[in-house]
Motif scaffolding. Structure first.
Motif, PDB file in Angstrom:
ATOM      1  N   MET A 154       0.850  -1.181   0.000  1.00 34.71           N
ATOM      2  CA  MET A 154       0.000   0.000   0.000  1.00 34.71           C
ATOM      3  C   MET A 154       0.899   1.249   0.000  1.00 34.71           C
ATOM      4  O   MET A 154       1.841   1.301   0.797  1.00 34.71           O
ATOM      5  N   PRO A 155       0.616   2.235  -0.828  1.00 36.87           N
ATOM      6  CA  PRO A 155      -0.413   2.261  -1.883  1.00 36.87           C
ATOM      7  C   PRO A 155       0.072   1.529  -3.123  1.00 36.87           C
ATOM      8  O   PRO A 155       1.195   1.766  -3.588  1.00 36.87           O
ATOM      9  N   PRO A 156      -0.728   0.647  -3.690  1.00 37.35           N
ATOM     10  CA  PRO A 156      -0.268  -0.259  -4.753  1.00 37.35           C
ATOM     11  C   PRO A 156       0.124   0.444  -6.045  1.00 37.35           C
ATOM     12  O   PRO A 156       0.914  -0.102  -6.821  1.00 37.35           O
ATOM     13  N   LYS A 157      -0.418   1.648  -6.329  1.00 35.76           N
ATOM     14  CA  LYS A 157      -0.139   2.316  -7.590  1.00 35.76           C
ATOM     15  C   LYS A 157       1.087   3.214  -7.540  1.00 35.76           C
ATOM     16  O   LYS A 157       1.460   3.806  -8.548  1.00 35.76           O
ATOM     17  N   LYS A 158       1.729   3.323  -6.378  1.00 27.42           N
ATOM     18  CA  LYS A 158       2.903   4.168  -6.243  1.00 27.42           C
ATOM     19  C   LYS A 158       4.152   3.408  -6.694  1.00 27.42           C
ATOM     20  O   LYS A 158       4.168   2.168  -6.742  1.00 27.42           O
ATOM     21  N   PRO A 159       5.224   4.133  -7.032  1.00 30.15           N
ATOM     22  CA  PRO A 159       6.497   3.454  -7.322  1.00 30.15           C
ATOM     23  C   PRO A 159       6.936   2.627  -6.117  1.00 30.15           C
ATOM     24  O   PRO A 159       6.567   2.916  -4.976  1.00 30.15           O
ATOM     25  N   LEU A 160       7.746   1.614  -6.366  1.00 30.48           N
ATOM     26  CA  LEU A 160       8.123   0.676  -5.322  1.00 30.48           C
ATOM     27  C   LEU A 160       8.749   1.369  -4.113  1.00 30.48           C
ATOM     28  O   LEU A 160       8.448   1.028  -2.962  1.00 30.48           O
ATOM     29  N   PHE A 161       9.594   2.389  -4.339  1.00 30.37           N
ATOM     30  CA  PHE A 161      10.278   3.039  -3.221  1.00 30.37           C
ATOM     31  C   PHE A 161       9.320   3.870  -2.360  1.00 30.37           C
ATOM     32  O   PHE A 161       9.656   4.256  -1.253  1.00 30.37           O
ATOM     33  N   GLU A 162       8.097   4.128  -2.847  1.00 33.83           N
ATOM     34  CA  GLU A 162       7.106   4.876  -2.076  1.00 33.83           C
ATOM     35  C   GLU A 162       6.111   3.953  -1.377  1.00 33.83           C
ATOM     36  O   GLU A 162       5.250   4.424  -0.639  1.00 33.83           O
ATOM     37  N   GLN A 163       6.231   2.666  -1.606  1.00 37.55           N
ATOM     38  CA  GLN A 163       5.316   1.714  -0.970  1.00 37.55           C
ATOM     39  C   GLN A 163       5.863   1.349   0.406  1.00 37.55           C
ATOM     40  O   GLN A 163       6.707   0.464   0.549  1.00 37.55           O
ATOM     41  N   GLN A 164       5.345   2.040   1.410  1.00 35.95           N
ATOM     42  CA  GLN A 164       5.872   1.911   2.767  1.00 35.95           C
ATOM     43  C   GLN A 164       5.195   0.810   3.584  1.00 35.95           C
ATOM     44  O   GLN A 164       5.677   0.469   4.661  1.00 35.95           O
ATOM     45  N   TYR A 165       4.089   0.266   3.077  1.00 35.05           N
ATOM     46  CA  TYR A 165       3.335  -0.697   3.879  1.00 35.05           C
ATOM     47  C   TYR A 165       3.049  -1.949   3.056  1.00 35.05           C
ATOM     48  O   TYR A 165       2.002  -2.070   2.424  1.00 35.05           O
TER      49      TYR A 165
END
Length: 501
Positions: A463-474
């Motif tokens: 989460m959030p699934p549509k963000k770039p991988l480095f922004e997926q904190q959860y």
């Protein structure tokens, strides 16, 4: 016969104006969807107010450093207990206990619409309709209306209180002074840094009239503060000591500086950024509104001045000043429109009012859809989605947060499931995660650290699934099997104590 006519006249005067009734409905039409769509503006709304209320009901909650140091009042959590309890009773495994408090606060915010109507009605019905309309639809009013925070609670009390004080100066009705003083007392006790700014309306309303003004004002304000004292006494705390603890922690010990320090002009920079070209019309309208209500303008200026002198700054801290400025602009915009109509030798009638209201609605939509305000619509959604995934895992018995940047991240109120919670962080995190696998079967980890978990844990989703991988904190991982060991020294609350968070 005369008495009957008088009763009819009195009933007519007490009947709500149809325009105000429709504007209240309009306000709800904006506030209810926002209550359902948004989660929170600031983490305090959950961890400082909903979480303690949930803890009083279930006996299980996460205690942050604010709670442990006693720098928060119990007043707001106790007010939240009712809707949290009802939501949990009606939907024990869902999120109704998170939604109902927001809806209740949104309904309470209708008092701000009445405040706009009351202030405008002193001038004309057109001013009343415009001010109440703006209070109903302007994005700051509507968005913050459902926030379960001290900032919102204080504003929802203060704005109607200020309108009552204005009415008191007109009518000399001591009940208006007492109720207005009570609401300002509540506004102060829920957001005490506003105290110096609230001295402006008190001095304006009280003047040199002790028995006529100051006595009911002080009695009312004392009643507001008494509510806080009783709430803390009910929880076994000494009344008002939390204010001393708060000042010591944030001013003497500089705890608030850890969350950022800004330059004195930061609030003006943010307002210019937020309003942009809209400020071209807001400023002259606000100045005309200031001529109508200099006391409200001085109160807004005092709020910004006081908070500009404090190092740690957040937009929500000056919410009262922002809403007062918008209200003054709404009132002044009618004056400006009438001046322009007279200059063009035209009457300012219903078509002119419709155009003016349309301009306000367009301006509000512009602010809501652009930076910096647009960021607010997504705040809190990723953590909530992660918790939904966690609690949906079959056989869930223990959750570990692994090197999560946001601490605290776990909220028992948001998780709403039985099962132990662990906090794993620091340079020894990979070793601890491997050694303590029997303590948890679900983990939440930033995407950048997902490869550090033991191989038994399978990927579920980020989460959030549509963000770039480095922004997926959860990112959620799970393993098969039960939890066979207690959380021990990795218990979430125990780690928070050691980390002083």
């Amino acid at each position: 016969m005369a008495g009957g006519a008088g009763n009819v006249a009195g009933a007519t005067q007490r009947r709500i104006d149809p325009a105000l009734a429709w504007l209240l409905v309009l306000a709800l039409a904006f506030r209810i969807p926002i209550s359902l769509f948004t989660v929170y503006h600031h983490a305090d709304e959950v961890w400082q107010y909903i979480e303690p209320a949930y803890g009083l009901i279930t006996g299980d909650w996460i205690r942050t450093w604010d709670i442990r140091l006693g720098i928060r009042s119990w007043l707001i959590p106790l007010v939240m207990v009712g809707p949290v309890w009802l939501g949990h009773a009606l939907d024990p495994t869902g999120e109704l206990h998170l939604i109902l408090p927001r809806l209740c606060v949104a309904v309470a915010s209708l008092g701000t619409v009445w405040a706009g109507w009351s202030l405008g009605m002193r001038i004309s019905r057109t001013h009343a309709i415009t001010a109440a309309f703006v209070a109903a639809i302007w994005v700051d009013f509507a968005y913050f209306a459902s926030r379960t925070s001290s900032d919102t609670f204080s504003v929802l009390a203060i704005l109607p209180g200020l309108a009552l004080l204005v009415r008191f100066r007109d009518s000399a009705n001591r009940r208006d002074a007492m109720v207005g003083g009570f609401l300002l007392g509540l506004g102060f006790i829920t957001r005490f840094p506003l105290g110096p700014a609230l001295a402006v309306p008190f001095l304006w309303a009280g003047r040199a009239e002790f028995r006529r003004a100051w006595l009911p004002l002080l009695l009312g304000a004392g009643g507001g503060v008494l509510c806080d004292g009783l709430a803390n006494l009910a929880m076994g705390e000494t009344p008002l000591v939390w204010i001393y603890n708060n000042v010591f922690a944030n001013v003497v010990a500089d705890r608030s500086h850890a969350y950022g320090v800004e330059v004195p002009e930061w609030y003006f920079q943010v307002l210019i950024w937020q309003w942009q070209w809209i400020g071209i019309l807001l400023v002259p309208s606000a100045l005309l509104g200031l001529k109508r209500y200099p006391m409200l303008g001085l109160t807004a200026i005092a709020v910004i001045a006081i908070h500009s002198a404090i190092g740690h700054k957040e937009y929500r801290f000056i919410l009262l000043a922002v809403l007062l400025t918008i209200l003054l602009s709404a009132i002044g915009s009618v004056d400006l429109a009438q001046i322009l109509a007279a200059w063009r030798k035209r009457a300012f009638g219903r078509p002119g009012l419709a155009i003016l209201l349309g301009m306000w609605l367009t301006a509000s939509a512009q602010v809501a859809a652009t930076e910096p305000f647009v960021i607010n619509w997504a705040v809190g959604k990723a953590p909530l989605r992660a918790m939904r995934v966690v609690r949906s895992q079959p056989g869930f018995c223990g959750l570990a947060t692994y090197r999560i940047r946001d601490v605290p991240f776990v909220s028992r109120a948001v998780l709403n499931r039985k099962g132990q919670a662990l906090l794993i962080d620091g340079p020894q995190a990979p070793r601890l995660a491997a050694q303590t696998q029997p303590r948890y079967n679900v983990a939440v980890v930033p995407a950048e650290h997902r490869g550090e978990l033991p191989s038994a844990y399978r990927f579920v989703g980020c989460m959030p699934p549509k963000k770039p991988l480095f922004e997926q904190q959860y990112c959620v991982f799970r393993r098969e099997g039960p939890c066979t060991e207690p959380a021990g020294n990795l218990d979430y609350n125990a780690v928070l104590i050691r980390a002083d968070k």
